[in-house]
Design an enzyme around this catalytic site. Structure first.
Site: not given
Length: 969
Positions: A649-651
């Protein structure tokens, strides 16, 4: 090789002092094992610079302007090497013009008067344990030698590593004399010292409390975080370092004040009551004894002071001379409770005039001595011999006064002379930790248990005056040995997070992804997709492998990676109500079968088939209740090759952080490395959603005044530089307008959005694209953007669409050298690209001008500067709506990530290509370039509703790349 860490040190709790000391004993003895101690906050409770600042303020050595600058710099916060150098230089100004000898003398004086009393006794005993083991002990501090050297001498430490002070012809200039030992500087100083002193860093220890000292602690194999700051505590959890918390020597709580008043009142009241009641017997001695007994019992009970006594049977030997090590004013209560009756003592003459206590001491026949007059002191002790012959014991502190440090002071001979003359035994009373409940110079008592050991009586029948020095030295050695080899629990257990493993110290995991909470940008990406699935933020890396790896070895590589990167074993926990910062929590067990899978392509196993499989895999949402990664091995490519794709996930990280990680996990050789680090499995964590919200609200309230104060300080600083403030405000306004205002133009052809993902790849030699861009005065990234504009110009022309402006979204990295790896540190800029411009050199020039202006604008980080603090507290629907509005305004997003320059391997397989794929946050296409082994590998993620001819677009983009490369030919 070392033995295992002590068995008591288990994951999930802090270490006790005894476990810390036991780990010292388990390490290899001798000078090749070193122990590096930070000074401020680690060995002492507080900062030595504060003692110097108070002195200079009282002496008017610091001007009001200089003091103001120092305070303003401190209030703004010291977070970078530049901040620290500025702060240190301001602090050194007060030394300008002073001689080196004068500053050294000042340091010694301030150590005794103000710093020695703040030494943590637990840390002192740790230093002693290392000295007993023959280790090379070093004080490594960002402070100067004038602050650190006196403490080193008191501790018996030979080596110090400190920030240098410039001295010219014996006079201080008020400037640093070289690199400061802060953050990376301290770590480098430790490595240099180790190389010059034959120190084995892998077996050595380092201790610190400071958030900035993670690089310092990572230089050794046995790091320990002592009373750590918030960020260091987070890092310690990430690296599975032992954590120990020492009792503050400076914090006074209201209950401590109440206990102190009650304890003093109880002692005086108890003595008075006892004397009054005892007087009814007609015996002054019995009255005094009853008073002492009640004073000790009431005073200790009301003060919350308990005694843990070993060898109490030796207290019955009467009469005797009881000698004790004097640590604290609390010793009066301790001795009254221990001895109870039929004893007197010796005190300094100044105590005779202290209200209440002076009268009590006089009634008890205490001998008052003038410590400055040795002949008077001997004369004052003469009546004590007679008292001993009458059966009244004597209590004496042979050190003469309380020690400035936990060290045992030299013994005077007076008490031993008296015992020898009276023919009574010496009874040593060893007090371990009274100074921890009431420090030297303290005015309040902390509750707790004082540990006391009464040693067997020492007959003095055969003592002679000639041999007295040797007898005194022998008694003092008994004190030293007893204090050094104390057994049993400490009165204040310090609390450990390092697993116990056989063999050498466990390796530390990578310093990647150590934050325990998402930052505002990560929170926005995490919550946006919860509100709108089209905004899902999966990022992926596709690698082509030759040959396909052995599955068991491949699986083992991922298990090892999950220990090297604890983030791979962490899931996200949302605070209650879905507001506040989402928090990373380590899971109990990582089930690899939930994260790692494999498939085989049907014949013929083409690249198109691979991309279709990978596209479906990458687009599928991640399980938000598990660690945020998944990997797929796709076998069946021609020649026995395979595709390997890992998504997260980009987070979790931005593109640069992902490349940093892969470059450190991949090998440079197909063979297994038997010397690779083997970190332990991270200890599992737990978090309650309600508890997280409560803790974050509490923290926000706690830090709000400080944040407001810092903003006020910054505002005051801006008043001194009005034109700079105006310039920054204008830059921020431009950036806000550029980011949030609706773009002019844009491509109607690309306006439809369906949310489906379709993957394509293309490539170009790295040297060719760089050379072409450079020929037109641009960078590799400028060349990529210009190529994308050229490719979309061709695409529009082929489909008969108007060729105007293409709105490009461009990420701009905000990473600095001080930022930890992993996580997300970028902002966005929106570029109205001149798609109609046919000249590739002109497009590069336009791109270059825009990127430079975007990078240099002070207000470029709009999210961080303006709305970042509020993002954590916005509900997901609001974040989703705002995010979708901002990102869908872009036609295309383009990103370029520095890659891996060398050939890499995973599980024995050579990596031929690395293709990155970013998410589609509402735009028509996401184009990402990653350089690998001399090749630019470009991944293209396409919204099929916006791009109706993906194969044609790929050909057009390839032509755009060739067009840029041709500029250098």
């Amino acid at each position: 090789m070392s033995n295992p860490e002590p068995a008591a040190a288990v994951p999930g709790r802090d270490w006790t002092e005894e476990e810390l000391i036991a780990s010292v004993a388990e390490a290899p003895p001798g000078p090749r094992t070193a122990a590096f101690f930070d000074f401020d906050g680690t060995l002492i409770d507080g900062y030595s610079l504060a003692a110097f600042a108070r002195h200079h303020l009282r002496s008017f050595d610091v001007s009001p302007v200089g003091l103001g600058e120092l305070l303003l710099t401190g209030l703004r916060g010291v977070t970078t090497e530049e901040d620290f150098e500025r702060f240190t230089t301001l602090g050194m100004r007060a030394w300008t013009g002073r001689t080196e000898d004068e500053l050294a003398e000042l340091g010694e004086r301030l150590f005794v008067q103000a710093i020695a009393g703040s030494i943590y006794p637990e840390a002192w005993r740790l230093v002693e344990a290392h000295c007993r083991a023959g280790h090379t002990v070093v004080l490594a501090s960002s402070a100067t030698r004038f602050q650190v050297a006196p403490a080193a001498r008191a501790l018996g430490v030979e080596h110090i590593l400190v920030s240098p002070v410039e001295v010219v012809d014996g006079v201080c200039t008020g400037r640093p004399g070289g690199p400061l030992l802060w953050r990376a500087g301290k770590a480098e100083a430790v490595r240099t010292f180790a190389a010059g002193h034959d120190v084995d860093l892998a077996q050595s220890f380092a201790y610190s409390n400071g958030d900035e000292d993670v690089p310092f602690l990572r230089t050794v194999g046995r790091p320990r975080a002592l009373t750590p700051g918030r960020e260091l505590a987070r890092a310690a959890r990430h690296y599975s370092w032992p954590v120990a918390r020492f009792r503050s020597r400076s914090r006074t709580r209201p209950q401590d004040v109440v206990r102190t008043v009650a304890g003093v009142g109880g002692m005086l009241g108890g003595f008075g009551t006892g004397v009054t009641l005892g007087a009814l017997s007609g015996s002054r001695r019995e009255a005094v004894d009853l008073g002492i007994t009640l004073a000790g019992e009431l005073g200790s009970a009301l003060a919350g002071v308990r005694l843990d006594v070993e060898g109490a049977e030796h207290l019955a030997v009467r009469p005797a001379v009881f000698v004790f090590n004097h640590q604290s004013q609390l010793d009066v209560v301790i001795l009254a409770k221990l001895l109870r009756s039929r004893f007197t003592g010796v005190a300094k003459k100044e105590l005779a005039n202290v209200p209440g206590f002076g009268l009590m001491f006089r009634l008890a026949d205490v001998a008052f001595v003038d410590r400055a007059d040795s002949s008077q002191a001997r004369k004052a002790l003469e009546p004590a011999v007679e008292r001993l012959r009458e059966g009244i014991s004597l209590v004496v502190a042979p050190e003469g006064t309380r020690s400035a440090t936990p060290a045992l002071g030299p013994f005077k001979k007076g008490a031993f002379h008296v015992a020898m003359q009276a023919g009574v035994p010496i009874v040593p009373v060893v007090i371990r930790n009274a100074g921890e409940l009431m420090w030297r110079g303290a005015t309040t008592i902390h509750s707790g248990t004082v540990q006391v050991r009464v040693l067997p009586p020492i007959p003095t029948d055969d003592w002679t005056v000639e041999g007295l020095d040797a007898r005194v030295a022998e008694v003092r050695r008994q004190f030293e040995t007893t204090l050094a080899d104390w057994s049993g629990r400490a009165s204040q257990p310090v609390e450990a997070t390092e697993p116990t493993l056989p063999g050498p110290p466990p390796a530390a995991p990578l310093d990647w992804g150590i934050a325990t909470e998402m930052n505002p940008l990560e929170t926005a990406m995490w919550r946006a997709e919860a509100a709108d699935p089209r905004l899902r933020a999966n990022v992926a890396l596709l690698e082509l492998l030759a040959p396909a790896p052995d599955w068991d070895r491949f699986r083992g590589a991922h298990e090892w990676a999950s220990r090297m990167v604890p983030r791979m074993r962490q899931r996200v926990v949302e605070p209650a109500l879905g507001v506040g910062a989402p928090t990373w929590v380590t899971v109990e067990d990582l089930d690899l079968s939930r994260h790692l899978s494999r498939v085989r392509l049907p014949e013929p196993g083409s690249m198109r088939q691979l991309l279709d499989v990978v596209g479906d895999f990458v687009a599928a949402p991640l399980d938000r209740d598990r660690p945020l990664w998944a990997a797929l091995l796709v076998e069946g490519l021609p020649g026995g090759r395979a595709g390997y794709v890992v998504k997260t996930h980009h987070s979790t990280t931005d593109g640069l952080g992902a490349v940093q990680l892969m470059s450190r996990l991949h090998s440079r050789s197909p063979e297994h490395d038997p010397a690779r680090p083997e970190p332990p499995v991270p200890a599992p964590g737990a978090a309650s959603r309600t508890g997280l919200l409560a803790a974050q609200v509490t923290e926000a309230v706690r830090t709000a005044p400080g944040s407001a104060l810092r903003r006020g300080v910054d505002a005051l600083g801006a008043l001194a530089r009005p034109w700079g403030a105006v310039s920054r405000a204008a830059g921020l306004a431009r950036s806000v307008a550029r980011t949030v205002s609706p773009p002019s133009g844009g491509s109607p052809l690309l306006r439809p959005r369906g949310g489906g993902w379709h993957l394509e790849v293309l490539e170009v030699p790295l040297a060719d694209l760089k050379a072409g861009a450079k020929a037109a005065g641009g960078s590799l990234n400028d060349g990529l953007l210009a190529a994308v504009l050229g490719g979309f110009r061709r695409y529009h022309e082929r489909l008969g669409a108007p060729v105007g402006t293409l709105t490009l979204g461009i990420p701009i990295s905000l990473r600095s050298a001080d930022d930890p790896q992993g996580g997300n540190r970028f902002t966005g800029a929106r570029f109205p690209g001149p798609m109609a411009e046919p000249d590739p050199a002109a497009r590069i020039a336009a791109v270059r001008a825009f990127v430079l202006s975007a990078r240099t604008e002070t207000g470029s980080d709009v999210v961080g500067d303006l709305v970042g603090p509020a993002l954590d507290w916005l509900p997901a629907p609001v974040i989703g709506a705002v995010s979708g509005w901002l990102t869908s305004a872009n036609d295309v997003q383009v990103s370029s990530v520095p890659g891996v320059p060398n050939t890499a391997y995973i599980a024995g397989s050579r990596i031929e290509r690395m293709y990155p794929f970013g998410p589609l946050p509402g735009c028509a296409a996401m184009i990402t370039l990653l350089s690998y082994d001399g090749q630019c590998c470009i991944g293209v993620n396409i919204d099929s509703a916006a791009i109706t001819d993906p194969a044609g677009l790929v050909a057009d983009l390839q032509a755009g790349l060739e067009e840029i490369a041709a500029l250098a030919r």
